[in-house]
Design an enzyme around this catalytic site. Structure first.
Site, PDB file in Angstrom:
ATOM      1  N   SER A 106       0.822  -1.200   0.000  1.00  0.00           N
ATOM      2  CA  SER A 106       0.000   0.000   0.000  1.00  0.00           C
ATOM      3  C   SER A 106       0.861   1.257   0.000  1.00  0.00           C
ATOM      4  O   SER A 106       1.874   1.338   0.700  1.00  0.00           O
ATOM      5  CB  SER A 106      -0.910   0.014   1.234  1.00  0.00           C
ATOM      6  OG  SER A 106      -1.601   1.243   1.336  1.00  0.00           O
ATOM      7  N   TYR A 134      -2.119   5.655  -5.294  1.00  0.00           N
ATOM      8  CA  TYR A 134      -3.138   6.681  -5.521  1.00  0.00           C
ATOM      9  C   TYR A 134      -2.452   7.758  -6.356  1.00  0.00           C
ATOM     10  O   TYR A 134      -1.555   8.449  -5.857  1.00  0.00           O
ATOM     11  CB  TYR A 134      -3.625   7.277  -4.200  1.00  0.00           C
ATOM     12  CG  TYR A 134      -4.445   6.355  -3.341  1.00  0.00           C
ATOM     13  CD1 TYR A 134      -5.755   6.042  -3.681  1.00  0.00           C
ATOM     14  CD2 TYR A 134      -3.926   5.823  -2.163  1.00  0.00           C
ATOM     15  CE1 TYR A 134      -6.525   5.199  -2.880  1.00  0.00           C
ATOM     16  CE2 TYR A 134      -4.678   4.987  -1.355  1.00  0.00           C
ATOM     17  CZ  TYR A 134      -5.975   4.679  -1.720  1.00  0.00           C
ATOM     18  OH  TYR A 134      -6.733   3.851  -0.925  1.00  0.00           O
ATOM     19  N   THR A 160      -5.229   2.580  -7.896  1.00  0.00           N
ATOM     20  CA  THR A 160      -6.596   2.599  -7.370  1.00  0.00           C
ATOM     21  C   THR A 160      -7.393   3.670  -8.102  1.00  0.00           C
ATOM     22  O   THR A 160      -7.026   4.847  -8.079  1.00  0.00           O
ATOM     23  CB  THR A 160      -6.592   2.863  -5.860  1.00  0.00           C
ATOM     24  OG1 THR A 160      -5.903   1.777  -5.206  1.00  0.00           O
ATOM     25  CG2 THR A 160      -8.003   2.949  -5.318  1.00  0.00           C
ATOM     26  N   LYS A 229      -7.173  -1.131 -10.088  1.00  0.00           N
ATOM     27  CA  LYS A 229      -7.925  -1.657  -8.949  1.00  0.00           C
ATOM     28  C   LYS A 229      -9.138  -0.759  -8.698  1.00  0.00           C
ATOM     29  O   LYS A 229      -8.994   0.452  -8.539  1.00  0.00           O
ATOM     30  CB  LYS A 229      -7.051  -1.709  -7.700  1.00  0.00           C
ATOM     31  CG  LYS A 229      -7.767  -2.225  -6.457  1.00  0.00           C
ATOM     32  CD  LYS A 229      -6.819  -2.253  -5.262  1.00  0.00           C
ATOM     33  CE  LYS A 229      -7.506  -2.785  -4.018  1.00  0.00           C
ATOM     34  NZ  LYS A 229      -8.500  -1.817  -3.482  1.00  0.00           N
ATOM     35  N   HIS A 253     -13.515  -1.500  -3.020  1.00  0.00           N
ATOM     36  CA  HIS A 253     -12.721  -0.888  -1.947  1.00  0.00           C
ATOM     37  C   HIS A 253     -13.165  -1.412  -0.572  1.00  0.00           C
ATOM     38  O   HIS A 253     -13.130  -0.688   0.425  1.00  0.00           O
ATOM     39  CB  HIS A 253     -12.844   0.637  -1.995  1.00  0.00           C
ATOM     40  CG  HIS A 253     -11.583   1.353  -1.585  1.00  0.00           C
ATOM     41  ND1 HIS A 253     -10.810   2.058  -2.464  1.00  0.00           N
ATOM     42  CD2 HIS A 253     -10.958   1.467  -0.381  1.00  0.00           C
ATOM     43  CE1 HIS A 253      -9.774   2.597  -1.831  1.00  0.00           C
ATOM     44  NE2 HIS A 253      -9.843   2.236  -0.564  1.00  0.00           N
TER      45      HIS A 253
END
Length: 364
Positions: A106, A134, A160, A229, A253
């Site tokens: 992440s 992100y 994402t 994603k 999510h």
């Protein structure tokens, strides 16, 4: 009591964690309809086993973007592991690597990406890692984050795409859980310095105008395969393939962004049909049993990604707890395959599942 199932780890994690931290991990957006649906949907899908198939030995290994994984179960990107246990992301990475699987790191990890990949490779030199991103409004900063992930040995970018704004997570708002406590920071958000070192962390911002043009920019920013994603609509899956995406992750999510999105297992068949085998499809959301994994494979997933259960295992027992979660799920999948007459994950097909999800979703 020795945990026998993933839900046992959930109960132990809840017992051990501060209530506000538990709510951060467990909670979702608004009324949490999607959070509940992600898990409950599997109970509506029955398995119809085949018999007399001679499936004495089962092959669980699967190939995903050039990596041979020991099973079709990988670790989804989840934030802030050091809130769950002092082993943090390094412990999770070692456990996943030792299990022969892949970790998606992440961007909001509380451990630097370089340390995570090094920890995983200390357990398994062939450990594989992808990096979740992100995309930030400041593309130069995004470029620096991407290059850092590349240098750390990540082999794909998982972008994402379901977060142009933050979801309304009322549990966190009620608890006042709006930032990391103490000295913890999201280590992979640090500013690049001219010296080549990393400075102060930035807050993760969302790109409100995120579009396919940003995907075109990504192609100029990295040579890594790009995985999207947050795909829930089959038309977006088609567009992703047409725009050269290497794989997609069917994800809502974990119910943490837009509430009342259907369960991902219900959305999977139409997306798998739209993709038509051209790229791998990973299902994220609600996996709690080996039979859930089997159902996802039957509906067209290449593999599944495990999110909250990784955190539960970590909170309950650190690195060993994560390893136990993966071992239990692997054993359950192997047993389910045997009972359904499947010698390989490649033999898992739509004929094993009844009924199919709502027909209306398959026509999206």
């Amino acid at each position: 009591m020795t945990p026998l199932a993933l839900r046992d780890f959930e109960a132990e994690a809840r017992r051990r964690l501060d209530p506000a931290i538990w709510d951060y991990y467990a909670g979702g957006a608004d009324d949490e309809v999607t959070v509940r649906a992600n898990t409950s949907a599997y109970a509506r899908i029955g398995l119809v086993p085949r018999v007399l198939r001679g499936a004495f030995h089962r092959q669980l290994a699967v190939d995903v973007l050039g990596h041979r994984l020991s099973m079709p179960i990988l670790a989804a990107p989840t934030a802030f592991h050091l809130l769950a246990h002092p082993d943090g992301e390094k412990g999770s990475a070692r456990a996943v690597a030792a299990a022969g699987s892949l970790s998606i790191i992440s961007m909001a990890a509380t451990t630097a990406v370089e340390e995570i990949t090094a920890a995983g490779r200390s357990a398994n030199p062939d450990a594989a890692f992808w990096f979740q991103l992100y995309l930030q409004p400041d593309l130069a900063y995004s470029q620096a984050v991407i290059e850092r992930a590349e240098a750390a040995g990540c082999s794909a970018l998982v972008v994402t795409v379901d977060s142009p704004v933050y979801g309304n997570r009322e549990r966190d708002r009620r608890n006042g859980f709006l930032d990391l406590p103490g000295l913890l920071v999201a280590e992979n958000t640090r500013e690049p310095l001219p010296t080549g070192e990393w400075g102060n962390p930035r807050s993760i911002g969302f790109t409100g105008d995120l579009s396919w043009d940003h995907l075109a920019w990504l192609r100029t920013a990295t040579s890594l395969p790009v995985v999207l994603k947050g795909i829930t609509h089959p038309e977006d899956a088609r567009l992703a393939v047409e725009n050269g995406v290497a794989a997609i992750v069917v994800s809502n999510h974990g119910g943490r962004q837009l509430d009342t999105v259907p369960a991902t297992i219900d959305l999977l068949p139409a997306i798998a049909e739209a993709v038509d085998g051209r790229v791998p499809v990973v299902l994220d959301g609600g996996i709690r049993r080996g039979t859930d994994v089997l159902k996802a494979l039957a509906f067209g997933a290449t593999a599944v990604a495990l999110g909250r259960p990784i955190i539960w295992g970590l909170a309950a027992g650190g690195e060993q707890g994560v390893g136990d979660v993966l071992s239990i799920l692997r054993t359950e999948l192997d047993r389910a395959m045997a009972l359904c007459g499947c010698s390989s994950v490649l033999e898992v097909s739509r004929e094993l599942v009844r009924p199919a999800p709502e027909e209306s979703w398959s026509r999206l």
